[in-house]
Design a protein around this motif. Structure first.
Motif, PDB file in Angstrom:
ATOM      1  N   ASN A 229       0.847  -1.194   0.000  1.00  0.00           N
ATOM      2  CA  ASN A 229       0.000   0.000   0.000  1.00  0.00           C
ATOM      3  C   ASN A 229       0.879   1.239   0.000  1.00  0.00           C
ATOM      4  O   ASN A 229       1.712   1.407   0.885  1.00  0.00           O
ATOM      5  N   GLY A 230       0.700   2.088  -1.016  1.00  0.00           N
ATOM      6  CA  GLY A 230       1.451   3.337  -1.107  1.00  0.00           C
ATOM      7  C   GLY A 230       0.671   4.470  -0.476  1.00  0.00           C
ATOM      8  O   GLY A 230       0.200   5.358  -1.180  1.00  0.00           O
ATOM      9  N   GLU A 231       0.533   4.443   0.826  1.00  0.00           N
ATOM     10  CA  GLU A 231      -0.349   5.378   1.520  1.00  0.00           C
ATOM     11  C   GLU A 231       0.073   6.830   1.356  1.00  0.00           C
ATOM     12  O   GLU A 231      -0.760   7.720   1.209  1.00  0.00           O
TER      13      GLU A 231
ATOM     14  N   GLY B  32       1.931   8.345  -1.024  1.00  0.00           N
ATOM     15  CA  GLY B  32       2.238   8.880  -2.338  1.00  0.00           C
ATOM     16  C   GLY B  32       3.741   8.913  -2.582  1.00  0.00           C
ATOM     17  O   GLY B  32       4.530   8.488  -1.747  1.00  0.00           O
TER      18      GLY B  32
ATOM     19  N   HIS C 200       3.151   8.839 -16.217  1.00  0.00           N
ATOM     20  CA  HIS C 200       1.918   9.106 -15.469  1.00  0.00           C
ATOM     21  C   HIS C 200       1.236   7.801 -15.088  1.00  0.00           C
ATOM     22  O   HIS C 200       0.811   7.603 -13.941  1.00  0.00           O
TER      23      HIS C 200
ATOM     24  N   ILE D 259       3.398   5.551 -12.352  1.00  0.00           N
ATOM     25  CA  ILE D 259       3.359   5.952 -10.949  1.00  0.00           C
ATOM     26  C   ILE D 259       2.036   5.535 -10.301  1.00  0.00           C
ATOM     27  O   ILE D 259       1.970   5.242  -9.104  1.00  0.00           O
ATOM     28  N   GLN D 260       0.961   5.449 -11.108  1.00  0.00           N
ATOM     29  CA  GLN D 260      -0.325   5.023 -10.561  1.00  0.00           C
ATOM     30  C   GLN D 260      -0.310   3.555 -10.134  1.00  0.00           C
ATOM     31  O   GLN D 260      -1.197   3.099  -9.413  1.00  0.00           O
TER      32      GLN D 260
ATOM     33  N   ASN E 163      -0.464   3.478  -6.467  1.00  0.00           N
ATOM     34  CA  ASN E 163      -1.534   4.286  -5.888  1.00  0.00           C
ATOM     35  C   ASN E 163      -2.536   3.374  -5.177  1.00  0.00           C
ATOM     36  O   ASN E 163      -3.324   2.686  -5.809  1.00  0.00           O
ATOM     37  N   GLY E 164      -2.508   3.377  -3.850  1.00  0.00           N
ATOM     38  CA  GLY E 164      -3.423   2.527  -3.091  1.00  0.00           C
ATOM     39  C   GLY E 164      -2.881   1.124  -2.944  1.00  0.00           C
ATOM     40  O   GLY E 164      -1.684   0.890  -2.859  1.00  0.00           O
TER      41      GLY E 164
ATOM     42  N   ASN F  54      -1.740  -3.721  -9.711  1.00  0.00           N
ATOM     43  CA  ASN F  54      -2.752  -2.902  -9.052  1.00  0.00           C
ATOM     44  C   ASN F  54      -4.089  -3.217  -9.706  1.00  0.00           C
ATOM     45  O   ASN F  54      -4.377  -2.756 -10.819  1.00  0.00           O
TER      46      ASN F  54
ATOM     47  N   ASN G 283      -6.750  -0.172 -10.676  1.00  0.00           N
ATOM     48  CA  ASN G 283      -6.631   0.645 -11.890  1.00  0.00           C
ATOM     49  C   ASN G 283      -6.115  -0.150 -13.093  1.00  0.00           C
ATOM     50  O   ASN G 283      -5.790   0.428 -14.132  1.00  0.00           O
TER      51      ASN G 283
END
Length: 254
Positions: free
Chosen positions: A186-188, A190, A207, A210-211, A214-215, A234, A237
């Motif tokens: 988990n990338g809490e 950022g 872009h 990096i997502q 995310n989460g 992930n 997404n």
């Protein structure tokens, strides 16, 4: 050992836009919200005569179910297919799950061998292997479609209860911390990034990349042809990336 031949052949090769290389790609994830299942996704086509076989060192620990989905239009020769393996926990213990890619009549000429070290603990399935280290990207997927990639280096370093993450993506460098519990990250907080502009393709890839952190995301280690690999997926997404462990010293941009 029981052998289950898969129905597909040529492994899909990821094409890098800025760092030319072709690497066999693997997409993995723990089933969202259900750590009793591990999903392994491979891609290829059925026209070259190759197939996959899988074996378990302990068949009492997990079960394996295969699903094949054709991704091309009817009548198009050579279009890829998606091959999904659902690995479900049966009882606590450990087992190696090995996938071998070869022609049936060329038993000693495997093109690829992928080994997952699996542990089932308290009914939950875990993938064991190297996570800390320096990794270089092999492939990147968005909604099951392979993307053109930049050359990405990823550092994962254990720091107390967290992992410190740093690396390069596109034209920028990034760093941050992730929580990692078993195979779930988990990338809490950022990630911090530099703010350099570059070619449109590089910025678009950066872009999306990096997502990936995310989460909540899933971290699955394995070994491919004797080289340790790591998949980060992930599910929220639809992003996933495969990396190979590298030994050479990393020179980071300042």
């Amino acid at each position: 050992m029981k052998k289950t031949p898969a129905l597909f052949s040529l492994i899909f090769a990821g094409v890098a836009a800025f760092a030319a290389s072709s690497c066999a790609s693997t997409k993995n994830s723990l089933d969202a919200g259900n750590s009793k299942e591990l999903k392994i996704v491979l891609e290829g086509n059925e026209t070259t005569g190759y197939s996959w076989e899988n074996t378990l060192t302990n068949e009492e620990i997990v079960s394996i179910k295969e699903k094949v989905t054709y991704l091309g239009k009817d009548g198009i020769t050579g279009a890829p297919s998606k091959f999904e393996y659902s690995v479900k926990a049966l009882k606590d213990g450990t087992t190696d799950l090995t996938f071998v890619y070869k022609r049936p009549f060329e038993a000693d000429k495997a093109l690829d061998t992928i080994v997952y070290k699996i542990e089932v603990k308290n009914g939950e399935i875990l993938a064991q292997g190297t996570i800390e280290g320096k990794w270089r990207i092999n492939s990147f997927y968005k909604n099951d479609e392979a993307q053109a990639i930049c050359d990405v280096v990823l550092n994962l370093k254990k720091e107390k209860d967290d992992f410190f993450v740093s690396g390069e993506a596109g034209v920028n460098i990034f760093n941050g911390n992730i929580k990692l519990s078993e195979n779930i990250g988990n990338g809490e907080g950022g990630f911090a990034m530099t703010r350099m502009m570059g070619p449109a393709d590089a910025m678009s890839f950066e872009h999306d990349y990096i997502q990936l952190f995310n989460g909540e995301f899933y971290v699955i280690p394995a070994a491919k042809n004797g080289t340790e690999i790591l998949t980060i997926a992930n599910l929220k997404n639809g992003l996933s990336a495969e990396y190979r462990l590298v030994k050479e010293p990393l020179v980071e941009r300042q």
